[in-house]
Motif scaffolding. Structure first.
Motif: not given
Length: 598
Positions: A199-200, A187-189, A240-241, A322-323
C-alpha cells in the motif's frame, strides 16, 4: 460509545446493506410499536437476524436468536455474557461471546474455548507470508516471512479492518534497502486468502512545484529530477508513513497517512533534506503550499487521505505487487486552505467543547462520511466528504455539518459505513450523505435508550429498565393472510356469506379469494405488497419469468425490490420488481444474467 457491527465476515450479509432507502425518503415516518420483555443486550446482524440477551415471556434470562419472526434459544451461550457477533471459520458459523472467551457453534450448540479469531488472523498472516515469500525479489527483508517476527502492532502483527468483507488486514514488512533515514517499513494490505497489495509504493499522481518548475511523483521508490529556473537540478523523493486505514470498501481502502518530500542538489553528495514545508503541491499552473505541517526537521509531513484500490497492478516492484490505482488528496479546499474534518476529531467549525471522537467511513450511499460524537454535549455531528481534483491539484470538498442530540454515547452507531442515531426525541435517524443531513427513519417509544443497526431496515431498540423493545426488519417472516367475512347479496336471493382473503389449500398452497368469490390471478396487491398468482390462483414464490421479465417473490410470496441474495448470489430488482442486467447499480456491476460481478 459509537460502535461498528463487527465480526461478520460474510460478504453476503454485508452486501444486503445496499438496500432501498424508502423509509428515509418517505414523507411520513413510520411509528414502531413496543413489545414487552427485559432485554439486556441486542445486536442486529442483518438479513432479518438478531441476537438478544433477554427475559422473554416470563422465562429465565437466556441468549436468543430472532429470525423468520420467531425466537429460538441459543444452546451453549450463557445469559449475561457479552454478545460480540458472528464469526465464520472453516465454513462453520459461530457466535462469539465475552470478547472471544468462548464461541458457540450455531449448528450444534457446542462450545469451544479455542481462539477462533486468533486462528483466523494466524491463517491470514500465513497466507500473506507465503504469497510474499513467493514473490519477493529484494524489496522486503526475508526474516519477515522466513521467521516469526512479531513485535508490537506496528511491525509484524496484523490488524483487521472494518468494512464490507471483514477479511482485509494490515501488516508491516521491513524494506530491504538503505533509505533516507533508519529502518523503514511498508504497509501491506491483504485479504484472508493472501491476496495482497503493497500500500505504500504507488502514490498516484502528486504534483510538486518549486523554483519555477514542476514534476509529478508517482511512487515512493523512484528519484525524480526537478530542473529549477535557478539553474540547479534537484533530486526529489517521497515517503509515506503512519498510515491509518479508515474504511474498507468493496473495491478500495480509504486511509490517512503522512506524506514527506525530500530533496537535494543532484550530484552534491549531500544527505536528503526534508523539504515538505518548502515545496508547493499541484501543477505548475495550480499549486498550493500546505499550511498545516506536522513535526519538524526530518520528521516534517503533511496529512493526506488516500483511496487505494485492492486490485493488484500488472507490474511489480522488486517482485512485490502493489495497488493498481491510488489517489492522494490533500485535506484542503480547492484554494489550498486547510479543511477541518470532524472525522479527524477537528471540531474547529462546530464549536464543540470537551472530549469526543471522530470517524471516517463509507457506506452504500456512495459518499465518504466524516463524523464526530461529542461526549460533552451528547451530540452526533456529521458531514459529507467528496474527493475532487482540478488541474493537477487533488483536494476534498466538505459539506456543512448536521447534528442530532442523543441521550448517551450508546445511541450512536455505524452499521457498515452508514451512521445511525437514536435521537433524544425518540427517532431512529440516519445521516443522508446525498443531502448531508440527518433524516428520520422511524418513531419509536420515547423510553428506548439502546440501539443496534446493521441496515436501515434492520434495527433493534430497547430499554432494559422499562422492559420494552422493538425489532424492525424488512425480511418477511410469515404470511399475514387473514380471511375476512363479507356479505354478498344477489337480486332475488337471500344474503349469503362469502369468505374473502387468503386461503390455505389442503396441499399447503396459498390462494386469494376476492369479495366476489373468485380467486385472484396475475399480479395482485394486498396492502402495499405485490404478489403473483398463477392461472389456477396459486401464489408463486422464487424467481418467475413474467412477460419476458424476471421477478423474485420471497417465501411469503411478496415481490422483492433492491438487492436480493439468492443462495449466495446477488441480484438487483428495480422499484417495479424487474431484475436488471448488464448495468451498474450503486456503483456495482451486474452481468447479462443479472448476477453481481465481483
Amino acid at each position: 460509545m459509537l460502535k461498528r457491527i463487527t465480526k461478520v465476515t460474510s460478504l453476503l450479509v454485508v452486501a444486503a446493506s445496499i438496500v432501498s432507502m424508502v423509509p428515509a425518503m418517505a414523507v411520513d415516518v413510520k411509528k414502531i410499536s413496543a413489545d414487552e420483555a427485559i432485554v439486556y443486550q441486542g445486536i442486529s446482524i442483518g438479513d432479518g437476524t438478531f441476537y438478544l440477551d433477554a427475559e422473554l415471556n416470563d422465562k429465565d434470562e437466556a441468549i436468543y436468536l430472532y429470525a423468520n419472526g420467531k425466537f429460538a434459544k441459543v444452546d451453549g451461550a450463557e445469559a449475561g455474557d457479552k454478545i460480540n457477533g458472528l464469526v465464520t471459520y472453516n465454513d462453520k458459523k459461530y457466535l462469539e461471546m465475552d470478547d472471544g472467551d468462548y464461541y458457540v457453534d450455531l449448528k450444534t450448540g457446542e462450545i469451544t474455548h479455542e481462539d477462533i479469531l486468533g486462528d483466523i488472523d494466524d491463517d491470514a498472516e500465513l497466507a500473506v507470508r507465503k504469497a510474499i515469500k513467493a514473490n519477493n525479489d529484494g524489496r522486503f527483508d526475508k526474516t519477515y516471512y522466513d521467521e516469526v517476527v512479531k513485535a508490537e502492532y506496528d511491525h509484524g502483527t496484523c490488524k483487521t479492518m472494518f468494512g464490507p468483507t471483514g477479511v482485509w488486514r494490515k501488516f508491516y514488512y521491513k524494506l530491504n534497502m538503505a533509505d533516507l533515514y533508519g529502518d523503514q517499513y511498508s504497509a501491506v494490505y491483504s485479504d484472508d486468502k493472501g491476496n495482497y497489495i503493497d500500500a505504500d509504493y504507488n502514490l498516484g499522481k502528486i504534483g510538486i512545484y518549486s523554483t519555477g518548475a514542476a514534476i509529478t511523483i508517482k511512487n515512493t521508490e523512484s528519484t525524480y529530477e526537478l530542473k529549477g529556473t535557478d539553474g540547479q537540478t534537484y533530486e526529489i523523493k517521497a515517503t509515506i508513513s503512519n498510515d491509518t486505514p479508515k474504511d474498507e470498501e468493496l473495491e478500495s481502502i480509504t486511509r490517512t497517512a503522512e506524506l514527506s518530500i525530500w530533496g537535494r542538489v543532484k550530484n552534491s553528495g549531500d544527505d536528503y533534506e526534508n523539504i515538505t514545508d518548502q515545496v508547493y503541491f499541484g501543477s505548475k499552473s495550480n499549486h498550493h503550499k500546505q499550511t498545516v505541517i506536522n513535526g519538524s526537521g526530518d520528521n516534517k509531513s503533511v496529512t493526506v487521505i488516500q483511496k487505494i484500490s485492492k486490485a493488484q497492478s500488472s507490474d511489480d516492484i522488486d517482485g512485490i505487487k502493489y495497488a493498481k490505482d491510488v489517489s492522494t488528496y490533500f485535506i484542503t479546499d480547492e484554494d489550498g486552505t486547510a479543511v477541518h474534518l470532524l472525522g479527524l476529531s477537528d471540531t474547529s467549525n462546530t464549536n464543540v467543547d470537551g472530549s469526543g471522537y471522530g470517524t471516517i467511513s463509507s457506506g452504500p450511499q456512495g459518499y465518504m462520511l466524516s463524523s464526530y460524537c461529542s461526549s460533552a454535549k451528547l451530540k452526533q455531528y456529521a458531514e459529507t466528504i467528496n474527493f475532487k481534483s482540478e488541474n493537477g491539484y487533488y483536494y476534498i470538498d466538505v459539506s456543512d455539518s448536521d447534528s442530532v442530540s442523543i441521550d448517551s454515547l450508546d445511541e450512536s452507531v455505524i452499521g457498515f459505513g452508514d451512521l445511525f442515531d437514536l435521537s433524544s426525541d425518540g427517532y431512529v435517524e440516519m445521516f443522508n450523505g446525498k443531502d448531508s443531513s440527518f433524516e428520520k427513519l422511524y418513531k419509536v417509544d420515547g423510553g428506548m435508550n439502546k440501539i443496534s443497526v446493521s441496515l436501515p431496515s434492520e434495527v433493534i431498540v430497547w430499554n432494559k429498565d422499562d422492559g420494552i423493545y422493538s425489532i424492525i426488519t424488512s425480511k418477511a417472516s410469515t404470511l399475514d393472510k387473514t380471511a375476512t367475512t363479507n356479505t354478498k347479496t344477489t337480486a332475488g336471493e337471500t344474503a349469503s356469506t362469502v369468505v374473502s382473503g387468503w386461503s390455505k389449500e389442503a396441499n399447503g398452497a396459498w390462494t386469494y379469494v376476492k369479495t366476489d368469490g373468485t380467486k385472484a390471478t396475475g399480479w395482485f396487491q394486498d396492502g402495499s405488497t405485490w404478489y403473483y398468482l398463477k392461472e389456477d390462483g396459486i401464489m408463486t414464490t422464487g424467481w418467475q419469468n413474467i412477460k419476458g421479465n424476471w421477478y423474485y417473490l420471497n417465501s411469503s410470496g411478496a415481490m422483492q425490490t433492491g438487492w436480493i441474495n439468492d443462495k449466495g448470489i446477488w441480484y438487483y430488482c428495480n422499484e417495479f420488481g424487474v431484475m436488471l442486467a448488464d448495468t451498474t447499480v450503486d456503483g456495482y456491476k451486474v452481468g447479462s444474467n443479472g448476477t453481481w460481478i465481483q
